[in-house]
Design a protein around this motif. Structure first.
Motif, PDB file in Angstrom:
ATOM      1  N   GLU A  39      -5.550 -28.528 -32.397  1.00  0.00           N
ATOM      2  CA  GLU A  39      -5.979 -27.177 -32.805  1.00  0.00           C
ATOM      3  C   GLU A  39      -6.555 -27.177 -34.213  1.00  0.00           C
ATOM      4  N   GLU A  42      -9.975 -28.960 -34.886  1.00  0.00           N
ATOM      5  CA  GLU A  42     -11.129 -28.205 -34.400  1.00  0.00           C
ATOM      6  C   GLU A  42     -11.387 -26.951 -35.234  1.00  0.00           C
ATOM      7  N   SER A  43     -10.325 -26.211 -35.574  1.00  0.00           N
ATOM      8  CA  SER A  43     -10.517 -24.908 -36.229  1.00  0.00           C
ATOM      9  C   SER A  43     -10.559 -24.973 -37.749  1.00  0.00           C
ATOM     10  N   GLN A  44     -10.043 -26.078 -38.340  1.00  0.00           N
ATOM     11  CA  GLN A  44     -10.022 -26.248 -39.803  1.00  0.00           C
ATOM     12  C   GLN A  44      -9.459 -25.020 -40.525  1.00  0.00           C
ATOM     13  N   PRO A  45      -8.243 -24.591 -40.181  1.00  0.00           N
ATOM     14  CA  PRO A  45      -7.703 -23.360 -40.757  1.00  0.00           C
ATOM     15  C   PRO A  45      -7.405 -23.440 -42.248  1.00  0.00           C
ATOM     16  N   ARG A 371      -0.141 -22.029 -41.443  1.00  0.00           N
ATOM     17  CA  ARG A 371      -1.256 -21.344 -40.768  1.00  0.00           C
ATOM     18  C   ARG A 371      -1.122 -19.829 -40.890  1.00  0.00           C
ATOM     19  N   GLU A 375      -3.763 -17.173 -42.571  1.00  0.00           N
ATOM     20  CA  GLU A 375      -4.366 -16.127 -41.746  1.00  0.00           C
ATOM     21  C   GLU A 375      -3.910 -14.725 -42.137  1.00  0.00           C
TER      22      GLU A 375
END
Length: 425
Positions: A39, A42-45, A371, A375
């Motif tokens: 995850e 791919e998303s590079q949070p 994360r 966010e």
């Protein structure tokens, strides 16, 4: 400024190879972090974030640090205990393009805190702590960074205790998740991880058995419960000491003997402190202990066994085995202290810390909490926060899926029934 570990080792390349070998083994047995890696890659949070970490720098922790880096973060890390770092793992971690490791085993207090300051000088936007030393240093010495810190995570019982005291004093100025207190950490890491790793480290360090011995466990929180359960499982007689009436009663009803430490001191052969508090075993206890007892601490700091008093009482101190100091009393009795009274499952020469699978769960919670801060950090005010239940459940579901374990869902009728107060007799 403290240099990264790779600049301080005589043979950093060999160290990096050995450290990478340990990390690769751990990574193979950490399916939760593997799922999150897919995850995060791919998303590079964490792109644009600087994550400062003060942790036990060994293979499992290194997998977490690399996970955060692979999710886009710049990571700076150091140790949270002078004796728990594996230098080869620290060097391997430092070789990662976006990770800088300052952790080194066996440093003195000045070097320990200098490495902490080196991490802080990266100006972290998120902190991941084990014991709260990093958070304390930022608040005390670098308050100008607080406005740019989104939040933090705290891994261990002692650190959460310190954080809550800091919060009660109105001194904690950014939000921190109490990772230690969430079920996926507390019920597995503290009980099974501590119980298994503490007893394994003591056994490997001493080459002695538990069967038939009397093991005294100081404190019956989650960690003490784990030590007591695992010791009883290896056919030891277990005595529990406590200061809380409800926990003492719980231990009693679980089948353990419960008594004050001074009484237990006369009977114990192996002592393990798990309280997070100071002076659990003191001079008056040393006076009545049997010859040859083993004294070990499983709390975060080396204050649970009064080593100052023990050294003053001893006629001499010898080292019968690596990781053991024998305090020889004037009457000839020897009281053996493991790992200098530090965290025994991480600080003895043979210690490996908690089992890999257990730390996969705890570090999975750390990762999803980081994360969450990226966010939704603005939603959390300064202070200590419980880990959101949906994040804890997410980690559990990833683990069950990796193990091939299916479980039931509530039907709509069941969910409605549980959420209503109107269904009676």
């Amino acid at each position: 400024m403290t240099a990264p570990i790779s600049e301080r080792l005589d043979d950093p390349e060999t160290a990096r190879e050995e450290g990478r070998r340990k990390m690769d083994w751990a990574r193979e047995h950490m399916p939760i972090l593997a799922s999150l890696r897919e995850e995060f890659t791919e998303s590079q949070p964490f792109a644009g974030e600087v994550i400062g970490m003060a942790m036990h720098v060994e293979a499992k922790t290194a997998v977490l640090a690399e996970l955060l880096a692979e999710g886009g973060a710049e990571v700076a890390i150091t140790g949270c205990n002078p004796l728990s770092t594996h230098d080869d793992v620290s060097a391997a971690l430092d070789a990662h393009e976006t990770v800088t490791s300052y952790a080194e085993r066996g440093v003195d207090d000045d070097a320990y805190y200098a490495a902490m300051e080196a991490v802080i000088e990266h100006e972290p936007t998120i902190t991941v702590d084990d014991g709260m030393d990093l958070i304390a240093a930022i608040h005390e010495d670098y308050p100008e960074l607080i406005d740019t810190i989104v939040g933090g995570c705290e891994e261990t019982t002692t650190g959460v205790h310190r954080l809550r005291a800091m919060d009660d004093d109105g001194a904690l100025e950014y939000p921190v998740f109490a990772v230690n207190d969430t079920p996926m950490k507390r019920l597995f890491d503290n009980v099974h991880g501590t119980g298994e790793s503490v007893l394994a480290s003591i056994a490997m360090t001493t080459n002695l058995s538990y069967a038939g011995k009397t093991v005294v466990v100081g404190g019956y929180g989650d960690c003490g419960r784990g030590v007591a359960k695992k010791a009883a499982g290896q056919n030891a007689r277990v005595i529990v000491t406590e200061v809380d009436a409800r926990r003492a009663l719980e231990a009693h009803m679980e089948g353990y003997e419960v008594m004050p430490m001074h009484e237990a001191a006369k009977e114990g052969e192996v002592f393990v402190t798990t309280t997070g508090n100071r002076d659990v075993i003191t001079a008056e206890d040393f006076e009545v202990m049997q010859d040859g007892v083993l004294l070990a601490n499983a709390g975060h700091f080396d204050v649970e066994i009064d080593l100052v008093a023990l050294e003053e009482m001893a006629a001499e101190v010898t080292e019968p085995r690596d990781g053991i100091e024998a305090y020889v009393m004037p009457d000839g009795r020897e009281l053996n202290v493991l790992a200098e009274g530090r965290l025994v499952n991480l600080a003895t020469p043979v210690a490996l810390g908690h089992p890999v699978e257990v730390m996969d769960q705890s570090f999975g919670v750390q990762a999803v909490c980081v994360r969450e801060l990226v966010e939704s950090g603005d939603a959390y005010e300064a202070g200590v926060h419980e880990v959101p239940d949906d994040l804890d459940r997410e980690v559990a579901e990833i683990k069950l899926d990796a193990e091939g374990v299916a479980f039931d869902d509530l039907s709509e009728a069941q969910a409605e029934y549980m959420g209503s107060w109107q269904h009676g007799t």
